[in-house]
Design an enzyme around this catalytic site. Structure first.
Site, PDB file in Angstrom:
ATOM      1  N   HIS A   1       0.869  -1.165   0.000  1.00  0.00           N
ATOM      2  CA  HIS A   1       0.000   0.000   0.000  1.00  0.00           C
ATOM      3  C   HIS A   1       0.908   1.217   0.000  1.00  0.00           C
ATOM      4  O   HIS A   1       1.755   1.361   0.891  1.00  0.00           O
ATOM      5  CB  HIS A   1      -0.912   0.001   1.225  1.00  0.00           C
ATOM      6  CG  HIS A   1      -1.880   1.142   1.242  1.00  0.00           C
ATOM      7  ND1 HIS A   1      -2.543   1.535   2.385  1.00  0.00           N
ATOM      8  CD2 HIS A   1      -2.285   1.999   0.270  1.00  0.00           C
ATOM      9  CE1 HIS A   1      -3.322   2.570   2.112  1.00  0.00           C
ATOM     10  NE2 HIS A   1      -3.168   2.861   0.829  1.00  0.00           N
ATOM     11  N   ASP A   2       0.762   2.096  -0.981  1.00  0.00           N
ATOM     12  CA  ASP A   2       1.713   3.206  -1.112  1.00  0.00           C
ATOM     13  C   ASP A   2       1.781   4.067   0.146  1.00  0.00           C
ATOM     14  O   ASP A   2       2.836   4.622   0.474  1.00  0.00           O
ATOM     15  CB  ASP A   2       1.423   4.051  -2.354  1.00  0.00           C
ATOM     16  CG  ASP A   2      -0.012   4.539  -2.460  1.00  0.00           C
ATOM     17  OD1 ASP A   2      -0.797   4.391  -1.499  1.00  0.00           O
ATOM     18  OD2 ASP A   2      -0.367   5.070  -3.533  1.00  0.00           O
TER      19      ASP A   2
ATOM     20  N   GLY B   1       3.804  14.180  -2.775  1.00  0.00           N
ATOM     21  CA  GLY B   1       3.796  15.214  -3.804  1.00  0.00           C
ATOM     22  C   GLY B   1       3.421  16.590  -3.307  1.00  0.00           C
ATOM     23  O   GLY B   1       3.850  17.607  -3.864  1.00  0.00           O
TER      24      GLY B   1
END
Length: 477
Positions: free
Chosen positions: A230-231, A397
């Site tokens: 799972h990221d 990000g």
């Protein structure tokens, strides 16, 4: 130094990153990036998983010779295989509408309170449990169910497994035992034999098949290592916190995942009502967090506006009045794609706030709303887990968005340390490196991150009263 390929798949793009790890060095470079473009077909929204697999192969070819490969991706979605191991259609996208109204059917058998007490998982309409309930007819012809990173690992190696951190997002794992909840599955008519045996981060997942070696030009054997697939599990592993530090984390990207790293789940009714989730992390940890809609809101607006330059949008947003209008960034009304600027305007209008009109005003509304949601999640996590924090780490990000990081510090009234940006890929690499003896435990891995990765600290500015007022305004709507 050794080299590790981290396959990191997000909701809008995938990439293969190469990490080079030595005793006191950690370098990361992008080998290949490719688009992840879901496709809407007559039966609904689907992932183009064959295109993703082609991107992985191209990325491994571009990466060159590596000592191991690991795969992480988004959670909850899966592919079904027949008795011969062939894929039965493209995997359904979690934003597909098939799970609408399904939760209520599940709760009629297992009330929501019991479901949370057994699994500790937040309510989200796309949880794998609800997807399986919606897909019972299709399950009849399937012999195996593989979550997305496990499916790609199977294609690379020919071996099947179910990685634990990702399995914990299915709402079928007991977070106390870290095993399947067989009683729950039985009550809901779900056959857990569909799943391959559980794997832990660090377990071997096979070696690249001969056909993969031929297509990528790699020399075998090349092992595939199970990582936190799972990221978010990989990203939290890459939070550069010091041993004993009292910290919260926010993994930013398409989603914002805000919460704490705990030693045990919080399964209280109050926690369920606040919609916090208990997902499993590395080394026996629990990721106690809340899902927030995240930069999806801005991504969809940028798409609707025809792709304007993000830097100019953020400059305009910085000039817009602060907290003039805010929306609930966890509201499922924003889950589906399309018409995002209009939906944000409609939400502001419905709550009696000024309606943002220009792209800069809408962007400021989104960033203020995200910072407000981050504040609420961090405050409630501390209270529900009885775990105070002194600093908030922002990874992923969103660390590139300085305005969002500063607003988050202001809203929380706490310092924010932003970085690393490529947290999921770095966490992926570090688990591989640890498996091969180059990195020590989780504390040692985080120490290596602190010494080698650029981090930016944001101190809170002003007082938190305006944020408290905005929070009250949302609560009263």
């Amino acid at each position: 130094m050794k080299s590790y390929a981290a396959v990191d798949l997000g909701a809008s793009s995938g990439r293969v990153m190469v990490g080079r790890v030595g005793p006191d060095s950690l370098e990361l470079a992008e080998a290949h990036r490719f688009v992840n473009r879901p496709v809407r077909v007559p039966e609904g929204l689907r992932w183009d998983v064959l295109s993703l697999y082609a991107g992985v192969l191209d990325g491994l070819k571009a990466a060159g010779q590596v000592d191991s490969v690991g795969i992480d991706s988004w959670a909850v979605d899966y592919g079904l295989l027949d008795a011969d191991g062939a894929l039965l259609g493209n995997p359904v996208h979690y934003r597909d509408s098939r799970t609408e109204g399904v939760a209520e059917k599940v709760w009629a058998t297992v009330p929501a309170e019991e479901l949370y007490a057994a699994t500790g998982l937040q309510y989200a309409p796309f949880n794998t449990l609800y997807q399986l309930t919606a897909a019972k007819e299709q399950l009849g012809s399937a012999q195996r169910l593989l979550l997305i990173p496990d499916l790609l690992t199977y294609w690379l190696t020919g071996e099947q497994g179910t990685e634990l951190t990702n399995a914990s997002t299915t709402q079928l794992i007991d977070p106390r035992t870290r095993e399947w909840s067989y009683d729950l599955a039985s009550r809901l008519g779900i056959d857990l034999d569909l799943f391959a045996p559980l794997r832990q981060p660090g377990d071997p997942a096979g070696v690249l098949r001969a056909e993969v070696l031929e297509e990528t030009g790699l020399r075998g054997p090349v092992p595939v290592t199970t990582v936190g697939s799972h990221d978010t599990a990989s990203a939290v592993a890459a939070v550069p916190a010091a041993a004993g530090e009292r910290f919260a984390y926010i993994c930013t990207g398409t989603w914002s995942l805000a919460g704490l790293e705990l030693d045990a789940p919080v399964l209280t009714e109050e926690s369920r009502a606040a919609n916090f989730t208990n997902e499993l992390g590395l080394d026996g940890t629990v990721r106690y967090l809340r899902n927030i809609m995240g930069l999806w809101l801005l991504q969809e607006c940028v798409r609707a506006w025809g792709g304007p330059e993000l830097g100019a949008l953020l400059l305009d947003a910085a000039k817009a009045p602060a907290l003039r209008s805010v929306v609930d960034a966890s509201d499922p009304v924003f889950l589906a794609p399309g018409r995002m600027p209009e939906r944000i305007a409609e939400a502001c209008r419905a709550s009696g706030q000024p309606v943002p009109e220009t792209p800069g005003e809408i962007t400021r509304c989104i960033l203020d709303s995200l910072a407000l949601a981050h504040r609420k999640a961090v405050e409630e996590a501390q209270r529900l887990a009885d775990r105070p924090v002194d600093v908030v780490y922002v990874v992923g990000g969103g660390t590139r968005n300085a305005l969002l990081c500063q607003l988050t510090a202001d809203a929380c009234g706490l310092p924010v340390v932003a970085g690393p940006t490529e947290a999921a890929a770095l966490g992926n690499v570090l688990v591989q490196a640890r498996t091969h003896g180059l990195v020590g435990d989780l504390t040692a891995a985080r120490g290596l991150l602190t010494r080698t990765q650029p981090l930016t600290r944001y101190e809170p500015q002003g007082d938190t009263a305006p944020w408290h007022e905005a929070e009250a305004r949302l609560a009263a709507r």
